[in-house]
Structure formats: C-alpha cells, structure tokens
Write a protein that holds these residues in place. Structure first.
Motif, PDB file in Angstrom:
ATOM      1  N   SER A   1      39.907  45.501  36.425  1.00 18.43           N
ATOM      2  CA  SER A   1      39.615  46.798  37.035  1.00 18.43           C
ATOM      3  C   SER A   1      38.858  46.582  38.334  1.00 18.43           C
ATOM      4  O   SER A   1      38.288  45.515  38.558  1.00 18.43           O
ATOM      5  N   ASP A   2      38.871  47.605  39.181  1.00 17.44           N
ATOM      6  CA  ASP A   2      38.171  47.463  40.457  1.00 17.44           C
ATOM      7  C   ASP A   2      36.965  48.387  40.572  1.00 17.44           C
ATOM      8  O   ASP A   2      36.352  48.496  41.634  1.00 17.44           O
ATOM      9  N   GLY A   3      36.624  49.077  39.461  1.00 14.91           N
ATOM     10  CA  GLY A   3      35.473  49.967  39.494  1.00 14.91           C
ATOM     11  C   GLY A   3      35.723  51.261  40.224  1.00 14.91           C
ATOM     12  O   GLY A   3      34.808  52.058  40.423  1.00 14.91           O
ATOM     13  N   LYS A   4      36.988  51.505  40.582  1.00 13.27           N
ATOM     14  CA  LYS A   4      37.295  52.735  41.316  1.00 13.27           C
ATOM     15  C   LYS A   4      38.619  53.323  40.839  1.00 13.27           C
ATOM     16  O   LYS A   4      38.640  54.199  39.983  1.00 13.27           O
ATOM     17  N   ASP A   5      39.742  52.839  41.411  1.00 13.60           N
ATOM     18  CA  ASP A   5      41.048  53.422  41.106  1.00 13.60           C
ATOM     19  C   ASP A   5      41.791  52.699  39.990  1.00 13.60           C
ATOM     20  O   ASP A   5      42.473  53.325  39.172  1.00 13.60           O
TER      21      ASP A   5
ATOM     22  N   THR B   1      29.123  47.038  31.064  1.00 13.80           N
ATOM     23  CA  THR B   1      30.511  47.488  31.146  1.00 13.80           C
ATOM     24  C   THR B   1      30.670  48.711  30.249  1.00 13.80           C
ATOM     25  O   THR B   1      30.194  48.717  29.112  1.00 13.80           O
ATOM     26  N   PHE B   2      31.357  49.735  30.779  1.00 12.40           N
ATOM     27  CA  PHE B   2      31.532  50.980  30.030  1.00 12.40           C
ATOM     28  C   PHE B   2      33.018  51.303  29.885  1.00 12.40           C
ATOM     29  O   PHE B   2      33.826  51.002  30.771  1.00 12.40           O
ATOM     30  N   ALA B   3      33.348  51.927  28.764  1.00 12.80           N
ATOM     31  CA  ALA B   3      34.724  52.373  28.508  1.00 12.80           C
ATOM     32  C   ALA B   3      34.703  53.817  28.041  1.00 12.80           C
ATOM     33  O   ALA B   3      33.747  54.261  27.392  1.00 12.80           O
ATOM     34  N   SER B   4      35.757  54.539  28.368  1.00  7.61           N
ATOM     35  CA  SER B   4      35.935  55.906  27.881  1.00  7.61           C
ATOM     36  C   SER B   4      36.909  55.866  26.712  1.00  7.61           C
ATOM     37  O   SER B   4      38.025  55.358  26.845  1.00  7.61           O
ATOM     38  N   LEU B   5      36.490  56.393  25.575  1.00  5.64           N
ATOM     39  CA  LEU B   5      37.275  56.308  24.354  1.00  5.64           C
ATOM     40  C   LEU B   5      37.786  57.689  23.949  1.00  5.64           C
ATOM     41  O   LEU B   5      37.032  58.660  23.958  1.00  5.64           O
TER      42      LEU B   5
ATOM     43  N   LEU C   1      38.388  61.370  35.145  1.00  8.60           N
ATOM     44  CA  LEU C   1      37.150  60.633  34.889  1.00  8.60           C
ATOM     45  C   LEU C   1      36.469  60.194  36.181  1.00  8.60           C
ATOM     46  O   LEU C   1      35.314  59.760  36.166  1.00  8.60           O
ATOM     47  N   ASN C   2      37.192  60.274  37.304  1.00  6.06           N
ATOM     48  CA  ASN C   2      36.627  59.992  38.636  1.00  6.06           C
ATOM     49  C   ASN C   2      35.966  58.615  38.721  1.00  6.06           C
ATOM     50  O   ASN C   2      34.903  58.446  39.329  1.00  6.06           O
ATOM     51  N   GLY C   3      36.605  57.613  38.107  1.00  3.93           N
ATOM     52  CA  GLY C   3      36.089  56.262  38.214  1.00  3.93           C
ATOM     53  C   GLY C   3      34.769  56.035  37.510  1.00  3.93           C
ATOM     54  O   GLY C   3      34.055  55.068  37.806  1.00  3.93           O
TER      55      GLY C   3
END
Length: 438
Positions: A59-63, A245-249, A261-263
């Motif tokens: 991931s790139d932390g953005k898109d 590190t965070f994830a959306s579940l 989620l806007n990154g």
C-alpha cells in the motif's frame, strides 16, 4: 449484561464462550502434539511472515490499499454464503491476485470454518508464491481467541497472524495474549470497534497491527463511518505513531467503499463480497487500485414478481441485483404497500442499507446504468416497484408506504407523471410487433 442475572448472552458472547470451552478441553498431550506440529509446519512451509509488513509493502498510504481477502462459508448476520467453496481454489485465486493477507474463518458452529481450512489455504498460497515468485500472503486465523492454546493451534496450522477481539477480552487477557503471540512468532491483529477499545489497544505494549471493525459484533449493525472516526481518535493517543499499521474490517464491497475511507487505513478486509463475486481475483484488484469508472459493465439481474420477504432473500442470495414487486391489481403476483414494505425491509437488511437509494441526477442512460451498477455492487440489491397506468396519487401513496427504491412504469405514463414521483423511475419500452426481422 455484566452482573445482570437475567441478561441473555448476545450471539458474540455465545460464540466466544463456546470457543473458550473448546480451547479449555485441550489436554497437555494435545498441546505437546501441536508444539511438534509447529516444527513440522515450519520445516515444510517456512517461518511466518509479517502481516503488517505485507500491508505496508503493498500500500502507499493514500490511493493504493492492501487487501485482506477472507474465506468465509457462512456468518451469523448473512447465513450461508458459500458452503461448498473449495478453500484451495479460493486461496490460490486470492494469492495470484495479490492479496496481502488471506483471512480464514476457523470457527465451526456459526461460520462453518475449520483449522484444516487454514492449513489448506497456507499450502495453496505457498504453492502460488513458489510458482510465481510473488511474496506469500500472510495467513490470518480469524476466530474468537481468548486462550494461549488457540495461539499454539494457529501456529500449528500455518497461521502468521491471529485475531484478538478487544470486545471479548479483559485488559490483562489482551496483554497476556499479545505477549504469547511474541513467544510463538505470530502477529496479533487487534480488533476494536469503539474509541475506548482503540485506547486499550494503543495502551497495550507490543500491539503493532490494529483492525477497526465497522460492524458492531453484538448487534451486527454496520457503520462505515467507524473507521475514520476511530482513526481520528487514535491520532490523539500518545502511543500513536507512523510505525503502527491499521486495517478497516467489514463492510467494503467495492472500490467506492474504499474511496469513502479517504485513505484512513492502509488495508481493507473483505469477505462476503469476494466469496460471492463471479471473479474474486478481479475484485481484489478493483479494491486495491483507484478507478474513476465502474470497473466492469456487468449486466444486472432482476427477479420480478416477488411476493414474500423469504423469496426476496433467496433471490438476493442467488445474486439478484434488483428485486421487483408488482403493485398492479390484475397481476397474479400483486402485493400491496404493506407486503412490499416487508420485502423492502428484508432486502435492505440483506444489503445492509439503512435508507432508500437516492442517486444524483444523470445526464445519460449510460450514467444511469453505471449508477445502478455501483449501487447494487457486491450483494446490495435495490427494490423496484412495478406500476401500470394507475392514478398518480395511488402510486405516490404506494411509494411512501412501501419504501421501494425505484418505480418501474409499465404502461403509457407521461414524462410529467414520471417526474412527479418521489423516487427514480425506470420505463418499460413496448416494442411494436413486426414481421420484418431484418
């Protein structure tokens, strides 16, 4: 319900208690065999990889986001999803598509999972990595874990990562389990749903990977605003850093959900949408990368003439994008507003919508079609109400009482009539009979 003798345990509490009981039933001999199995697995398949490391690499932390692709046969909120799915085929597809993590439900009673599924997925992903030269996805054991013995089980069956649900654990349990993970070279994904749980996770030494569940596991209600809200709270905590590190579940079904989620996180975990997708590999790629257009010009499937909520759910589970209810008195499948409302409620619950669909205006049929594809993407059907040359006031009353998303005009209604409706409309075109087939 703590301290309340009359409290009825939630589904979450019942599952958690059953999983703890199974873990407590393991004997010292069982644990010794598992320890030996860990050594054998490491010799066969190699040491664990870092799930959070995979996420940060991909991931790139953005898109561009990393995808945790989940294998899930069933769930308490959606029932049976894909009972006959082959774990080896699905895990291979996920690995080839570039999933950073493969999540495997191992809970047997409500999710129809098993530890054997986890090991099969690990072996399948390993073969893909060896044949393609791509890095191996990390394997997540997704279960209700509250005992060290379950961590030992996870390692013995090929996991690189386990889920620790803060809602199921005390502060001391969380601390001890995180420490056990370090001893067994396995990374915990610490799941939170509230700001208080986020604070507890960040307070706990050794936590590096945090997952924000958009679903309340007690009520099963989904709220996609949970992730950005909790990320904002996390940023204020003194232990917050860029090393976490965070994830959306839960809840993401297509790229539009990721974009909302806007990154805010580097990773999204997706289960049901992938299990139902006709091309799971393509969906993994769609989720990962930004796109300005609907990825696939798929044909929408509409099941019409539905008269009961039960039949509507069967159609939804079979993959219908649109459910049609007929409010034409002469039809054998006529339903009134009350019957239609029951169907709308069932379909909306299935797709986890809380409100009627309200699209913006569109300048072309192509734009309208794309809006429908996006709205119904990945198991979120809409309900069409079919009417035919009825008084406008009657149709407006039906719309209000039923809650249908779209009115389908089946007669010769005028443009003025259509524009007076409270909801979007679709029109049936009646082709004139012709003997000229050229």
């Amino acid at each position: 319900g703590f301290g309340d003798a009359s409290h009825e345990p939630s589904t979450l509490q019942q599952i958690d208690a059953a999983c703890a009981a199974r873990a407590d039933a393991l004997t010292s001999n069982d644990l010794q065999k598992l320890e030996e199995q860990i050594k054998a697995i490491d010799e066969e398949l190699g040491p664990p990889v870092s799930p959070s490391g995979n996420v940060r690499r991909d991931s790139d932390g953005k898109d561009v986001v990393a995808v945790a692709a989940e294998f899930k046969r069933a769930s308490p909120s959606k029932g049976d999803i894909a009972l006959d799915a082959d774990i080896t085929d699905v895990a291979s597809t996920y690995a080839k598509a570039g999933a950073s993590i493969i999540s495997v439900l191992t809970e047997p009673s409500k999710f129809s999972g098993s530890l054997e599924d986890l090991l099969s997925a690990r072996r399948a992903a390993q073969k893909v990595a060896e044949s393609t030269g791509k890095p191996r996805p990390a394997m997540l054991r997704k279960d209700f874990i509250s005992r060290e013995s379950q961590i030992i089980e996870a390692r013995a069956y090929g996991a690189d990562c386990i889920l620790l649900i803060v809602a199921c654990l005390t502060r001391s349990q969380l601390r001890d389990l995180v420490a056990s993970c370090k001893r067994y070279q396995i990374q915990p994904l610490v799941e939170v749903h509230t700001e208080e749980e986020m604070q507890l996770a960040l307070d706990t030494e050794g936590v590096e990977f945090i997952g924000i569940n958009n679903r309340n596991l007690h009520s099963f209600k989904l709220d996609m605003s949970t992730t950005p809200r909790l990320m904002a709270a996390a940023a204020k905590h003194p232990n917050y850093s860029d090393e976490l590190t965070f994830a959306s579940l839960s809840g993401a079904a297509g790229r539009s959900d990721v974009d909302e989620l806007n990154g805010s996180t580097r990773c999204v975990l997706v289960g049901e949408a992938l299990m139902r997708a006709p091309d799971a590999g393509a969906l993994v790629n769609e989720l990962r990368y930004p796109s300005a257009t609907v990825a696939t010009k798929r044909v929408l499937a509409k099941v019409c003439g539905v008269t009961t909520a039960e039949d509507a759910i069967l159609a939804c589970r079979a993959g219908a994008d649109l459910i049609g209810v007929i409010n034409v008195a002469k039809s054998k499948r006529y339903v009134d507003a009350a019957q239609a409302s029951d169907i709308v409620d069932a379909v909306r619950a299935f797709g986890e919508r809380e409100q009627r669909w309200a699209p913006s205006s569109h300048g072309s049929l192509d734009a309208w079609a794309d809006a429908l594809r996006t709205a119904t993407d990945r198991g979120r059907p809409l309900v069409f109400g079919v009417v035919q040359d009825q008084p406008l006031a009657d149709v407006q009353k039906f719309v209000e009482g039923s809650g249908v998303d779209v009115i389908q005009l089946h007669g010769s209604e005028s443009l003025e009539y259509a524009e007076a409706l409270q909801v979007p409309h679709a029109r049936v075109l009646h082709a004139e009979p012709s003997s000229d087939i050229d």
